[in-house]
Every structure is written in C-alpha cells, then in structure tokens.
Design a protein around this motif. Structure first.
Motif, PDB file in Angstrom:
ATOM      1  N   PRO A 106       0.803  -1.217   0.000  1.00  0.00           N
ATOM      2  CA  PRO A 106       0.000   0.000   0.000  1.00  0.00           C
ATOM      3  C   PRO A 106       0.844   1.281   0.000  1.00  0.00           C
ATOM      4  CG  PRO A 106       0.197  -0.800   2.238  1.00  0.00           C
ATOM      5  CD  PRO A 106       0.967  -1.758   1.358  1.00  0.00           C
ATOM      6  N   HIS A 107       2.164   1.150  -0.010  1.00  0.00           N
ATOM      7  CA  HIS A 107       3.058   2.287   0.201  1.00  0.00           C
ATOM      8  C   HIS A 107       3.430   3.031  -1.084  1.00  0.00           C
ATOM      9  CE1 HIS A 107       4.009  -0.814   3.349  1.00  0.00           C
ATOM     10  NE2 HIS A 107       3.550   0.191   4.075  1.00  0.00           N
ATOM     11  N   GLY A 108       3.799   4.270  -0.919  1.00  0.00           N
ATOM     12  CA  GLY A 108       4.341   5.063  -2.023  1.00  0.00           C
ATOM     13  C   GLY A 108       5.811   4.741  -2.221  1.00  0.00           C
ATOM     14  N   SER A 109       6.357   5.128  -3.374  1.00  0.00           N
ATOM     15  CA  SER A 109       7.742   4.777  -3.702  1.00  0.00           C
ATOM     16  C   SER A 109       8.752   5.435  -2.771  1.00  0.00           C
ATOM     17  CB  SER A 109       8.048   5.129  -5.156  1.00  0.00           C
ATOM     18  OG  SER A 109       7.733   6.482  -5.394  1.00  0.00           O
ATOM     19  N   SER A 110       8.392   6.525  -2.118  1.00  0.00           N
ATOM     20  CA  SER A 110       9.345   7.218  -1.240  1.00  0.00           C
ATOM     21  C   SER A 110       9.311   6.706   0.195  1.00  0.00           C
ATOM     22  CB  SER A 110       9.046   8.717  -1.251  1.00  0.00           C
ATOM     23  OG  SER A 110       7.731   8.940  -0.760  1.00  0.00           O
ATOM     24  N   GLU A 111       8.445   5.736   0.493  1.00  0.00           N
ATOM     25  CA  GLU A 111       8.285   5.278   1.877  1.00  0.00           C
ATOM     26  C   GLU A 111       9.336   4.270   2.330  1.00  0.00           C
ATOM     27  OE1 GLU A 111       4.164   4.810   3.409  1.00  0.00           O
ATOM     28  OE2 GLU A 111       3.570   5.383   1.374  1.00  0.00           O
ATOM     29  N   GLY A 112      10.125   3.741   1.393  1.00  0.00           N
ATOM     30  CA  GLY A 112      11.229   2.865   1.760  1.00  0.00           C
ATOM     31  C   GLY A 112      10.837   1.550   2.406  1.00  0.00           C
ATOM     32  N   CYS A 113       9.708   0.985   2.003  1.00  0.00           N
ATOM     33  CA  CYS A 113       9.265  -0.286   2.566  1.00  0.00           C
ATOM     34  C   CYS A 113       9.999  -1.444   1.886  1.00  0.00           C
ATOM     35  CB  CYS A 113       7.757  -0.437   2.368  1.00  0.00           C
ATOM     36  SG  CYS A 113       7.296  -0.523   0.616  1.00  0.00           S
ATOM     37  N   GLU A 114       9.823  -2.629   2.454  1.00  0.00           N
ATOM     38  CA  GLU A 114      10.429  -3.834   1.876  1.00  0.00           C
ATOM     39  C   GLU A 114       9.472  -4.541   0.918  1.00  0.00           C
ATOM     40  OE1 GLU A 114      13.608  -5.337   2.337  1.00  0.00           O
ATOM     41  OE2 GLU A 114      13.904  -3.258   2.941  1.00  0.00           O
ATOM     42  N   CYS A 115       8.206  -4.081   0.893  1.00  0.00           N
ATOM     43  CA  CYS A 115       7.204  -4.837   0.136  1.00  0.00           C
ATOM     44  C   CYS A 115       6.955  -4.285  -1.268  1.00  0.00           C
ATOM     45  CB  CYS A 115       5.891  -4.930   0.915  1.00  0.00           C
ATOM     46  SG  CYS A 115       5.164  -3.387   1.479  1.00  0.00           S
ATOM     47  N   ARG A 116       7.334  -3.061  -1.539  1.00  0.00           N
ATOM     48  CA  ARG A 116       7.031  -2.470  -2.845  1.00  0.00           C
ATOM     49  C   ARG A 116       7.943  -3.064  -3.922  1.00  0.00           C
ATOM     50  NH1 ARG A 116       4.210   1.716  -4.869  1.00  0.00           N
ATOM     51  NH2 ARG A 116       5.012   2.663  -6.768  1.00  0.00           N
ATOM     52  N   LYS A 117       7.310  -3.674  -4.947  1.00  0.00           N
ATOM     53  CA  LYS A 117       8.110  -4.186  -6.062  1.00  0.00           C
ATOM     54  C   LYS A 117       8.860  -2.997  -6.678  1.00  0.00           C
ATOM     55  CE  LYS A 117       4.368  -5.564  -8.093  1.00  0.00           C
ATOM     56  NZ  LYS A 117       3.412  -6.059  -9.103  1.00  0.00           N
ATOM     57  N   PRO A 118      10.127  -3.146  -7.022  1.00  0.00           N
ATOM     58  CA  PRO A 118      10.871  -4.380  -7.293  1.00  0.00           C
ATOM     59  C   PRO A 118      11.442  -5.116  -6.077  1.00  0.00           C
ATOM     60  CG  PRO A 118      12.282  -2.509  -7.747  1.00  0.00           C
ATOM     61  CD  PRO A 118      10.923  -1.954  -7.379  1.00  0.00           C
TER      62      PRO A 118
END
Length: 175
Positions: A82-94
C-alpha cells in the motif's frame, strides 16, 4: 511445468485495466483472465495476486477493496503493497518482500514459482531476486517495458514474453 507450486500475478495491465490505477469497483478484467485463472486451478496450481497499490496510502481505496476483488476473481491470496515509492518499505516491487511474505505464509519454494506481470522494472526484478520464472505480458505497460523502459531492467531476461495472461499461462503449463 513440473513442480510449479504457485503463480504470482500482477493486477494493473496484467489481469485487466490499463496499467494505471483503477478503483476495484470500476476495474474490469481482460476477457481472457477468467479462462487463464481457471486453467491454473484445473492444474492444481495456486494463484496469488501481487501488486503495488500506493493509492491505498493516499486514501483513494482501501486494502479490503483489493482483497475482496482478488477473492472474487478466484485468487487464493493477495499480497499488496500500500506504500508510495518514497516510503522505503520492503514490500514495494521491485523489492521481493511480498514474494517472501507469500513464501513464508504458504510454505513456498520461490524457485518453484512464476511471476506474470507487465512491468520489467518492478515485476521482473522482484521475480528475478527470488529465482522465480519471469513472464512479461505485452498488455498494460508490457510493450513499453521492452522498448523505452528496457534500460531500467537491462540485466534481466524474461523467461518468456507473452501476448497476454492466457498466453503466459499456456506457456507455463506446457513447459
């Protein structure tokens, strides 16, 4: 394909839509999507949705909206960032975080899975990071992934380039 445990499938541009965000209540799968998913089920292959949906973090849709949509389409489970690209999560592809979460939850060997998606710089990179088969579809952003955006994932070769989801599934099943 022998020992194929599961297939991860991207949403926007892969199972339907345009590649752009469409709220689940307005989202229409492609005409061949239902047949593709039924084929996988007929062969006993588990299907998981795997998608970046940063509009959730903006309050434009709820996580439940997507989870319910994927249940209706027949997916066994859905893994959604559910995160934006700037949030630095581990789940956002890639990043392969969603795939690792699925592997843990469903006891999967990710090297015995496949990922079908339309974006080389997210879907194919995430699949490559865990050793999954990589199938790029030409629907959605697929054509652009192979042309103007190819430099963003230049080091990766898809295992197959499919016309669409149904072509991808048939290739997997007859490999």
């Amino acid at each position: 394909m022998d020992n194929l445990q599961a297939v991860f499938i991207d949403r926007d541009g892969t199972i339907g839509g345009t590649g752009h965000f469409i709220h689940p209540r307005d989202f229409t799968p492609y005409p061949f999507t239902e047949e593709a998913l039924k084929l996988l089920k007929a062969y006993g292959i588990r299907t998981f949705a795997c998608t970046n949906q940063h509009r959730i973090s903006k309050g434009e849709a709820g996580l439940e909206d997507f989870v319910n949509e994927f249940k209706i389409f027949g997916f066994e489970d859905a893994f959604i960032c559910p995160h934006g690209s700037s949030e630095g999560c581990e789940c956002r592809k890639p990043s392969p975080g969603l795939l690792r979460e699925a592997a843990e939850k469903h006891r999967l060997d990710l090297t015995k899975t496949a990922f079908i998606g339309d974006v080389g710089s997210t879907d194919m990179l995430a699949a490559d990071a865990v050793g999954a088969k990589k199938i790029l579809v030409l629907t959605g952003w697929g054509e652009g992934s192979l042309t103007q955006y190819r430099h963003k994932w230049a080091d990766i070769e898809p295992d197959y380039i499919a016309e669409n989801l149904l072509d991808a599934v048939k290739w997997l099943l007859h490999k």
